[in-house]
Design an enzyme around this catalytic site. Structure first.
Site, PDB file in Angstrom:
ATOM      1  N   HIS A 229       8.353  -4.039  -3.249  1.00 20.17           N
ATOM      2  CA  HIS A 229       8.584  -2.729  -2.613  1.00 20.17           C
ATOM      3  C   HIS A 229       8.085  -1.630  -3.553  1.00 20.17           C
ATOM      4  O   HIS A 229       6.918  -1.608  -3.908  1.00 20.17           O
ATOM      5  CB  HIS A 229      10.076  -2.609  -2.279  1.00 20.17           C
ATOM      6  CG  HIS A 229      10.482  -1.447  -1.415  1.00 20.17           C
ATOM      7  ND1 HIS A 229       9.608  -0.646  -0.754  1.00 20.17           N
ATOM      8  CD2 HIS A 229      11.729  -0.975  -1.116  1.00 20.17           C
ATOM      9  CE1 HIS A 229      10.284   0.287  -0.072  1.00 20.17           C
ATOM     10  NE2 HIS A 229      11.568   0.114  -0.280  1.00 20.17           N
ATOM     11  N   HIS A 270       1.221  -5.325   3.748  1.00 20.34           N
ATOM     12  CA  HIS A 270       2.362  -4.490   4.158  1.00 20.34           C
ATOM     13  C   HIS A 270       3.091  -5.172   5.297  1.00 20.34           C
ATOM     14  O   HIS A 270       2.500  -5.868   6.102  1.00 20.34           O
ATOM     15  CB  HIS A 270       1.855  -3.111   4.627  1.00 20.34           C
ATOM     16  CG  HIS A 270       2.908  -2.068   4.642  1.00 20.34           C
ATOM     17  ND1 HIS A 270       3.745  -1.876   5.712  1.00 20.34           N
ATOM     18  CD2 HIS A 270       3.295  -1.185   3.696  1.00 20.34           C
ATOM     19  CE1 HIS A 270       4.585  -0.893   5.445  1.00 20.34           C
ATOM     20  NE2 HIS A 270       4.344  -0.460   4.220  1.00 20.34           N
ATOM     21  N   ASP A 327       0.700   1.906  -2.808  1.00 17.77           N
ATOM     22  CA  ASP A 327       0.853   1.669  -4.256  1.00 17.77           C
ATOM     23  C   ASP A 327      -0.452   1.336  -4.961  1.00 17.77           C
ATOM     24  O   ASP A 327      -0.485   1.283  -6.188  1.00 17.77           O
ATOM     25  CB  ASP A 327       1.846   0.518  -4.469  1.00 17.77           C
ATOM     26  CG  ASP A 327       3.232   0.889  -3.969  1.00 17.77           C
ATOM     27  OD1 ASP A 327       3.772   0.168  -3.117  1.00 17.77           O
ATOM     28  OD2 ASP A 327       3.746   1.938  -4.412  1.00 17.77           O
TER      29      ASP A 327
HETATM   30  C1  SDX Z   1       5.917  -0.650  -0.091  1.00 14.21           C
HETATM   31  O1  SDX Z   1       8.184  -1.240   4.231  1.00 14.21           O
HETATM   32  C2  SDX Z   1       7.617  -0.166   3.765  1.00 14.21           C
HETATM   33  O2  SDX Z   1       7.351   0.795   4.473  1.00 14.21           O
HETATM   34  C3  SDX Z   1       7.372  -0.186   2.276  1.00 14.21           C
HETATM   35  C4  SDX Z   1       6.576   0.958   1.716  1.00 14.21           C
HETATM   36  C5  SDX Z   1       7.342   2.264   1.794  1.00 14.21           C
HETATM   37  O3  SDX Z   1       6.692   3.321   1.764  1.00 14.21           O
HETATM   38  O4  SDX Z   1       8.585   2.227   1.754  1.00 14.21           O
HETATM   39  O5  SDX Z   1       5.344   1.105   2.413  1.00 14.21           O
HETATM   40  C6  SDX Z   1       6.267   0.754   0.244  1.00 14.21           C
HETATM   41  O6  SDX Z   1       6.782  -1.392  -0.424  1.00 14.21           O
HETATM   42  C7  SDX Z   1       4.495  -1.108   0.064  1.00 14.21           C
HETATM   43  C8  SDX Z   1       4.320  -2.631  -0.266  1.00 14.21           C
HETATM   44  C9  SDX Z   1       4.258  -2.741  -1.789  1.00 14.21           C
HETATM   45  N1  SDX Z   1       4.237  -4.150  -2.202  1.00 14.21           N
HETATM   46  C10 SDX Z   1       3.154  -4.732  -2.699  1.00 14.21           C
HETATM   47  O7  SDX Z   1       2.055  -4.178  -2.778  1.00 14.21           O
HETATM   48  C11 SDX Z   1       3.361  -6.151  -3.208  1.00 14.21           C
HETATM   49  C12 SDX Z   1       2.208  -7.049  -2.727  1.00 14.21           C
HETATM   50  N2  SDX Z   1       2.297  -7.181  -1.279  1.00 14.21           N
HETATM   51  C13 SDX Z   1       2.956  -8.391  -0.796  1.00 14.21           C
HETATM   52  O8  SDX Z   1       3.996  -8.869  -1.603  1.00 14.21           O
HETATM   53  C14 SDX Z   1       3.190  -8.320   0.697  1.00 14.21           C
HETATM   54  O9  SDX Z   1       2.070  -7.815   1.313  1.00 14.21           O
HETATM   55  C15 SDX Z   1       4.398  -7.605   1.247  1.00 14.21           C
HETATM   56  C16 SDX Z   1       5.650  -8.004   0.576  1.00 14.21           C
HETATM   57  C17 SDX Z   1       4.223  -6.115   1.140  1.00 14.21           C
HETATM   58  C18 SDX Z   1       4.481  -7.998   2.701  1.00 14.21           C
HETATM   59  O10 SDX Z   1       4.567  -9.415   2.674  1.00 14.21           O
HETATM   60  P1  SDX Z   1       4.659 -10.244   4.016  1.00 14.21           P
HETATM   61  O11 SDX Z   1       5.784  -9.750   4.832  1.00 14.21           O
HETATM   62  O12 SDX Z   1       4.624 -11.685   3.699  1.00 14.21           O
HETATM   63  O13 SDX Z   1       3.301  -9.824   4.727  1.00 14.21           O
HETATM   64  P2  SDX Z   1       2.667 -10.551   5.914  1.00 14.21           P
HETATM   65  O14 SDX Z   1       3.700 -11.201   6.773  1.00 14.21           O
HETATM   66  O15 SDX Z   1       1.740  -9.580   6.534  1.00 14.21           O
HETATM   67  O16 SDX Z   1       1.785 -11.718   5.217  1.00 14.21           O
HETATM   68  C19 SDX Z   1       0.853 -12.368   6.038  1.00 14.21           C
HETATM   69  C20 SDX Z   1       0.135 -13.345   5.142  1.00 14.21           C
HETATM   70  C21 SDX Z   1       1.059 -14.341   4.448  1.00 14.21           C
HETATM   71  O17 SDX Z   1       0.299 -15.513   4.248  1.00 14.21           O
HETATM   72  P3  SDX Z   1       0.417 -16.735   5.376  1.00 14.21           P
HETATM   73  O18 SDX Z   1       1.841 -17.229   5.301  1.00 14.21           O
HETATM   74  O19 SDX Z   1       0.069 -16.093   6.713  1.00 14.21           O
HETATM   75  O20 SDX Z   1      -0.604 -17.745   4.918  1.00 14.21           O
HETATM   76  O21 SDX Z   1      -0.556 -12.653   4.087  1.00 14.21           O
HETATM   77  C22 SDX Z   1      -0.087 -13.121   2.830  1.00 14.21           C
HETATM   78  C23 SDX Z   1       1.272 -13.710   3.081  1.00 14.21           C
HETATM   79  O22 SDX Z   1       1.562 -14.674   2.090  1.00 14.21           O
HETATM   80  N3  SDX Z   1      -0.031 -11.947   1.941  1.00 14.21           N
HETATM   81  C24 SDX Z   1      -0.661 -11.854   0.773  1.00 14.21           C
HETATM   82  C25 SDX Z   1      -0.384 -10.564   0.295  1.00 14.21           C
HETATM   83  N4  SDX Z   1       0.404  -9.918   1.164  1.00 14.21           N
HETATM   84  C26 SDX Z   1       0.607 -10.775   2.181  1.00 14.21           C
HETATM   85  N5  SDX Z   1      -1.446 -12.728   0.096  1.00 14.21           N
HETATM   86  C27 SDX Z   1      -1.925 -12.296  -1.099  1.00 14.21           C
HETATM   87  N6  SDX Z   1      -1.704 -11.053  -1.625  1.00 14.21           N
HETATM   88  C28 SDX Z   1      -0.948 -10.174  -0.958  1.00 14.21           C
HETATM   89  N7  SDX Z   1      -0.707  -8.951  -1.487  1.00 14.21           N
END
Ligand code: SDX
Length: 387
Positions: A229, A270, A327
């Site tokens: 986050h 996201h 971010d």
């Molecule tokens: C913020 O919610 C908000 O509004 C938050 C925020 C706010 O203003 O409050 O916008 C702020 O928190 C932004 C996010 C910051 N976090 C990061 O940058 C950390 C890196 N990002 C990931 O950890 C991830 O993208 C999340 C946690 C943000 C979301 O993860 P999800 O819910 O798993 O995302 P998804 O369901 O879209 O993922 C789909 C696929 C998955 O793989 P499969 O199971 O389909 O094979 O994409 C993969 C995920 O594993 N994936 C990534 C990835 N993000 C998602 N793979 C590699 N690198 C990444 N960054």
């Protein structure tokens, strides 16, 4: 295990709610605050105007803005006794650990006199939090540096005042660089609110029990800290440090795609946006402007841009609609302003405070019940004690 269901725990943890504050269209990359696009607010509004908009639903007219700015200025100081809270922390404590503690401590100073059912008391709580967060954030930084804490100055704008408290000392009060103050203010605007994200949902859930708003915001700060986050901005810079050179990008992109590797590309992806995060676009433009005006040629910006280009052309990221989020570029600007990576999430919390408190106020000012997420039970069926 027998009877184990596979379900999205995230779904069970959040109860959907109605709100008039922020609208997101994740597929189109749209973010509106009370109907105004974030791109327009970032360009035309300052942070206190955005705070007023989030809290009251309309942009302030000139007299309303003048009064709001004056009210904020009258609450920027914190109780002198709050300084003693810092002495309990190690100097090298993570700034978010201290921030959780001292913001929660505000509830000890404003608890008894606060009636959350009184709209005026709620408004003063909101003003106190928006006004005091920069002061506390700067105090956290000064404590970690072993420097004397600086008092706020009422002759400065909100973001100028923050940079004054961060980087000036009693023996050397420089004029704050207006380019940096403007960039700081825009960063606060870009972080101001984002619908029902994890930390805002935490504030709402804590508030639904009738808890003191200062304690609720402290709960939001704790939730924001995680690298998934708000902690991502700090993690992006550490990731860029680790990648080091463009030649290493492919290796890290491969790690991010490897399901057996916990590494994720920080600042990418996201929960809601399956298109560009509109804030990331504005952040990147601001990055270019600030570095150009300061004459900084930051190799980490080149590295970040190359990483974005490679990832955005990789089928794994394209198929999953993974784009840079708020971010991804923010840390590069914060570094140019002189803010250390350990303070990045404290900056995020300071910018997000109006959103948190606007959601808290929206919930408390109408009929509400205590939040109570349910679960899918996957444990043992009923059984008797063995004898
Ligand atoms: C913020 O919610 C908000 O509004 C938050 C925020 C706010 O203003 O409050 O916008 C702020 O928190 C932004 C996010 C910051 N976090 C990061 O940058 C950390 C890196 N990002 C990931 O950890 C991830 O993208 C999340 C946690 C943000 C979301 O993860 P999800 O819910 O798993 O995302 P998804 O369901 O879209 O993922 C789909 C696929 C998955 O793989 P499969 O199971 O389909 O094979 O994409 C993969 C995920 O594993 N994936 C990534 C990835 N993000 C998602 N793979 C590699 N690198 C990444 N960054």
């Amino acid at each position: 295990a027998e009877g184990f269901f596979t379900f999205d725990p995230g779904f069970m943890a959040t109860s959907s709610c109605e709100s008039k504050i922020t609208y997101i269209d994740g597929d189109k990359g749209v973010l509106l605050h009370r109907g105004y696009p974030i791109e327009q607010l970032a360009e035309k509004a300052d942070f206190l105007e955005t705070c007023f908009l989030l809290l009251k639903g309309e942009l302030p007219n000139d007299s309303e803005k003048e009064e709001f700015v004056s009210t904020i200025k009258n609450h920027t100081m914190v109780h002198e006794q709050l300084k003693t809270f810092f002495n309990g922390f190690r100097r090298d404590a993570h700034p978010m650990a201290i921030m959780c503690g001292v913001v929660g401590a505000l509830s000890a100073f404003y608890h008894d006199s606060l009636d959350i059912n009184d709209a005026h008391h709620r408004e003063i709580s909101a003003v106190r939090l928006i006004a005091k967060m920069p002061t506390l954030a700067a105090m956290v930084y000064k404590y970690s540096m072993g420097q004397p804490m600086m008092y706020p100055r009422n002759d400065l704008s909100y973001s100028e005042n923050f940079l004054h408290m961060m980087f000036n000392t009693p023996c050397d009060e420089k004029k704050v660089n207006p380019v940096l103050a403007k960039a700081m203010d825009r960063i606060f605007v870009l972080h101001a609110d984002h619908e029902q994200n994890a930390s805002t949902s935490t504030v709402r859930l804590a508030g639904s029990s009738g808890a003191n708003p200062f304690a609720c915001i402290a709960a939001g700060i704790a939730a924001l800290w995680g690298p998934a986050h708000g902690g991502a901005n700090e993690a992006v810079l550490r990731m860029l440090d680790e990648i080091g050179d463009v030649s290493n990008i492919e290796k890290f992109v491969a790690k991010a795609k490897d399901k057996d590797d916990p590494f994720k590309l920080m600042g990418f992806g996201h929960r809601v946006y399956k298109n560009f995060d509109p804030r990331a676009k504005v952040m990147k433009q601001t990055c270019d402007e600030v570095l150009a005006e300061l004459g900084i040629n930051d190799p980490q910006l080149e590295l970040a841009m190359k990483l974005e280009e490679i990832a955005r052309n990789d089928p794994y990221f394209v198929e999953r609609n993974l784009y840079p989020n708020v971010d991804f570029y923010s840390g590069i600007i914060l570094k140019a302003i002189g803010i250390p990576a350990s303070m990045f999430t404290v900056i995020f919390a300071t910018g997000r405070t109006p959103g948190w408190i606007a959601h808290w106020n929206e919930m408390i000012s109408g009929p509400y019940k205590i939040g109570r997420p349910r679960q899918l039970y996957t444990g043992s069926p009923k059984r008797d004690y063995p004898h």
